[in-house]
Design an enzyme around this catalytic site. Sequence first.
Site, PDB file in Angstrom:
ATOM      1  N   SER A   1       0.860  -1.180   0.000  1.00 50.33           N
ATOM      2  CA  SER A   1       0.000   0.000   0.000  1.00 50.33           C
ATOM      3  C   SER A   1       0.900   1.234   0.000  1.00 50.33           C
ATOM      4  O   SER A   1       1.703   1.418   0.911  1.00 50.33           O
ATOM      5  CB  SER A   1      -0.886  -0.032   1.254  1.00 50.33           C
ATOM      6  OG  SER A   1      -1.627   1.153   1.368  1.00 50.33           O
TER       7      SER A   1
ATOM      8  N   LYS B   1      -1.143  -0.935  -4.351  1.00 54.30           N
ATOM      9  CA  LYS B   1      -2.337  -0.184  -3.934  1.00 54.30           C
ATOM     10  C   LYS B   1      -1.899   1.254  -3.736  1.00 54.30           C
ATOM     11  O   LYS B   1      -0.927   1.522  -3.038  1.00 54.30           O
ATOM     12  CB  LYS B   1      -2.886  -0.785  -2.640  1.00 54.30           C
ATOM     13  CG  LYS B   1      -3.893   0.097  -1.921  1.00 54.30           C
ATOM     14  CD  LYS B   1      -4.657  -0.699  -0.873  1.00 54.30           C
ATOM     15  CE  LYS B   1      -4.810   0.062   0.423  1.00 54.30           C
ATOM     16  NZ  LYS B   1      -5.528  -0.713   1.456  1.00 54.30           N
TER      17      LYS B   1
ATOM     18  N   LYS C   1      -2.857   5.073  -2.596  1.00 52.88           N
ATOM     19  CA  LYS C   1      -3.796   5.922  -1.862  1.00 52.88           C
ATOM     20  C   LYS C   1      -4.135   7.132  -2.723  1.00 52.88           C
ATOM     21  O   LYS C   1      -3.240   7.722  -3.370  1.00 52.88           O
ATOM     22  CB  LYS C   1      -3.159   6.385  -0.544  1.00 52.88           C
ATOM     23  CG  LYS C   1      -2.946   5.252   0.453  1.00 52.88           C
ATOM     24  CD  LYS C   1      -4.269   4.783   1.016  1.00 52.88           C
ATOM     25  CE  LYS C   1      -4.065   3.825   2.178  1.00 52.88           C
ATOM     26  NZ  LYS C   1      -5.343   3.358   2.745  1.00 52.88           N
TER      27      LYS C   1
ATOM     28  N   ASP D   1      -7.105   3.236  -3.189  1.00 46.88           N
ATOM     29  CA  ASP D   1      -7.840   3.278  -1.916  1.00 46.88           C
ATOM     30  C   ASP D   1      -8.063   4.737  -1.532  1.00 46.88           C
ATOM     31  O   ASP D   1      -7.106   5.493  -1.363  1.00 46.88           O
ATOM     32  CB  ASP D   1      -7.042   2.559  -0.814  1.00 46.88           C
ATOM     33  CG  ASP D   1      -7.806   2.452   0.504  1.00 46.88           C
ATOM     34  OD1 ASP D   1      -8.969   2.923   0.579  1.00 46.88           O
ATOM     35  OD2 ASP D   1      -7.242   1.905   1.468  1.00 46.88           O
TER      36      ASP D   1
ATOM     37  N   GLU E   1     -11.090   0.964  -3.593  1.00 46.71           N
ATOM     38  CA  GLU E   1     -11.396   0.616  -2.198  1.00 46.71           C
ATOM     39  C   GLU E   1     -12.033   1.790  -1.478  1.00 46.71           C
ATOM     40  O   GLU E   1     -11.500   2.900  -1.490  1.00 46.71           O
ATOM     41  CB  GLU E   1     -10.092   0.193  -1.511  1.00 46.71           C
ATOM     42  CG  GLU E   1     -10.250  -0.239  -0.056  1.00 46.71           C
ATOM     43  CD  GLU E   1      -8.933  -0.750   0.547  1.00 46.71           C
ATOM     44  OE1 GLU E   1      -8.010  -1.096  -0.221  1.00 46.71           O
ATOM     45  OE2 GLU E   1      -8.826  -0.796   1.782  1.00 46.71           O
TER      46      GLU E   1
ATOM     47  N   ASP F   1     -13.926  -1.438   2.692  1.00 50.12           N
ATOM     48  CA  ASP F   1     -13.026  -1.603   3.839  1.00 50.12           C
ATOM     49  C   ASP F   1     -13.788  -1.096   5.075  1.00 50.12           C
ATOM     50  O   ASP F   1     -14.520  -1.852   5.732  1.00 50.12           O
ATOM     51  CB  ASP F   1     -11.725  -0.813   3.574  1.00 50.12           C
ATOM     52  CG  ASP F   1     -10.769  -0.740   4.755  1.00 50.12           C
ATOM     53  OD1 ASP F   1     -11.098  -1.232   5.843  1.00 50.12           O
ATOM     54  OD2 ASP F   1      -9.659  -0.168   4.619  1.00 50.12           O
TER      55      ASP F   1
ATOM     56  N   LYS G   1     -10.117  -6.776   7.629  1.00 53.08           N
ATOM     57  CA  LYS G   1      -9.096  -6.452   8.637  1.00 53.08           C
ATOM     58  C   LYS G   1      -9.600  -7.018   9.952  1.00 53.08           C
ATOM     59  O   LYS G   1     -10.646  -6.582  10.452  1.00 53.08           O
ATOM     60  CB  LYS G   1      -8.922  -4.937   8.775  1.00 53.08           C
ATOM     61  CG  LYS G   1      -8.279  -4.277   7.574  1.00 53.08           C
ATOM     62  CD  LYS G   1      -8.180  -2.781   7.769  1.00 53.08           C
ATOM     63  CE  LYS G   1      -7.565  -2.119   6.544  1.00 53.08           C
ATOM     64  NZ  LYS G   1      -7.744  -0.650   6.562  1.00 53.08           N
TER      65      LYS G   1
ATOM     66  N   GLY H   1      -4.474  -4.271   6.030  1.00 54.50           N
ATOM     67  CA  GLY H   1      -3.496  -4.021   7.088  1.00 54.50           C
ATOM     68  C   GLY H   1      -3.663  -2.618   7.626  1.00 54.50           C
ATOM     69  O   GLY H   1      -4.350  -1.786   7.013  1.00 54.50           O
TER      70      GLY H   1
HETATM   71  O1  OSB Z   1      -7.351   1.890   4.426  1.00 49.41           O
HETATM   72  O2  OSB Z   1      -6.230   0.120   4.197  1.00 49.41           O
HETATM   73  C1  OSB Z   1      -6.347   1.228   4.707  1.00 49.41           C
HETATM   74  C2  OSB Z   1      -3.221   2.060   6.732  1.00 49.41           C
HETATM   75  C3  OSB Z   1      -3.780   2.772   7.767  1.00 49.41           C
HETATM   76  C4  OSB Z   1      -5.130   3.001   7.778  1.00 49.41           C
HETATM   77  C5  OSB Z   1      -5.931   2.519   6.753  1.00 49.41           C
HETATM   78  C6  OSB Z   1      -5.390   1.785   5.711  1.00 49.41           C
HETATM   79  C7  OSB Z   1      -4.006   1.591   5.692  1.00 49.41           C
HETATM   80  C8  OSB Z   1      -3.309   0.913   4.606  1.00 49.41           C
HETATM   81  C9  OSB Z   1      -1.990   0.282   4.943  1.00 49.41           C
HETATM   82  O3  OSB Z   1      -3.687   0.919   3.467  1.00 49.41           O
HETATM   83  C10 OSB Z   1      -1.949  -1.161   4.683  1.00 49.41           C
HETATM   84  C11 OSB Z   1      -0.717  -1.797   5.310  1.00 49.41           C
HETATM   85  O4  OSB Z   1      -0.750  -2.161   6.501  1.00 49.41           O
HETATM   86  O5  OSB Z   1       0.289  -1.906   4.620  1.00 49.41           O
HETATM   87 MG    MG Z   2      -8.509   0.840   3.050  1.00 46.15          MG
END
Ligand code: OSB
Ligand code: MG
Length: 390
Positions: free
Chosen positions: A137, A163, A165, A191, A216, A241, A265, A293
């Site tokens: 991510s 992924k 952001k 995401d 996402e 999510d 999660k 995660g």
């Molecule tokens: O939305 O998946 C999410 C990290 C913190 C809060 C929300 C998210 C995330 C990630 C990180 O996308 C995923 C990872 O642990 O590598």
């Molecule tokens: Mg997410």
Amino acid sequence: MKIEAIHLDFIEIPLKAPFQTSFGTDSLKTTWILTVLSGGIAGYAESVADVEPLYNEETHATVYFALKNDLLPRLAGLDLQRPEDVDRLLAPVRGNRMAKAALEMAIWDWFAKSQGVPLWQLIGGDAARMRIPVGVSIGIQPSPEALIDAAQGYLAQGYRRLKVKIKPGTDRVPLEALRRAVGPDVLIMADANSAYRLDDIDILKALDPLNLMMLEQPLAEDDIIDHRFLREALQTPICLDEAVRSDEDARKAIELGSCDIINIKVGRVGGHAVARRVHDTAMADGVLVWCGGMLETGIGRAHNLHLSTLPNFRLPGDTSASDRYFHEDIIDPPFRLNADGTLTVPDGPGIGVAPDPDRIRRFRTHHEEWPMGGGQWKGGGKPHGNPTSF
Ligand code: OSB
Ligand code: MG
């Protein structure tokens, strides 16, 4: 099993690089490491809440007080027979799923260790799935060039999907640049962490030609209605999510047609028992899931990997290697990426990893021990004990 004591360590570990999402930027991983002690066995878990309620409404403070005032009083003095009982015993407490998860997961680790089996076996995972395909991510980057650099670095290490952001204003342009740079075959998804409204539909439709694996949680963190309208209008598959907090949420979202895919999660939904029910609900309806995660340390990551051995986890997860997040994890050795873009599920009893005592001492900023022998733990929703100790 009767819980004899709970230990709480609040730890702060610098992230290698700041991680930016649509809701904020983190430079430090902060979390409660929870240890459940009984009969000379320690079960470990961590909470996925953060300092502020920006991903969802839970925080380190709410996790602390939910554990102390509402969750532990319901388990004190009880002789737990199975880890599945915890979810049922805590069910009267509404919400507080991250707090419930931390406690429940530590108890699962305890039970697996007490039986001398790896956690995946107790959860009912598949023995043939000991190497979990993983992606990475990537936080919002200062420029498309920086995103491409980061992505190419991860692809070179072997990560199986990217992924990215996104947030309004930083979406189509960096994603287009990335698609152009890595070619049509690399798995890319985006995401949004609830940063868009249904009114933004044209912006999201403009992502369709990029052939993203999924988008996402584009809309509100509690929404499963507008996601349905969006899904009907887009070609890109929709993944939920934040909006799926339980198996009931999963059932409703699937029945409404609000998602194609669910990010599970374990920390968000309240523990392994609920996570498994979300998994089973999705599988029964042909909805794919993958393991999300929350920048966990090796402790939470181990739990995520054990969960990922269930058969419907058929897309790469966000359970990246330790060195994607930290110079030093709190477990030693850290999780390393295999050359084929997988992480290996630890094969020792329980989660198969433990916090390194020296690193815990170095990274922790707060420690508490709550003796619970004899079932004397009070609580009942009122603050108690010495409030100045926290
Ligand atoms: O939305 O998946 C999410 C990290 C913190 C809060 C929300 C998210 C995330 C990630 C990180 O996308 C995923 C990872 O642990 O590598
Ligand atoms: Mg997410």
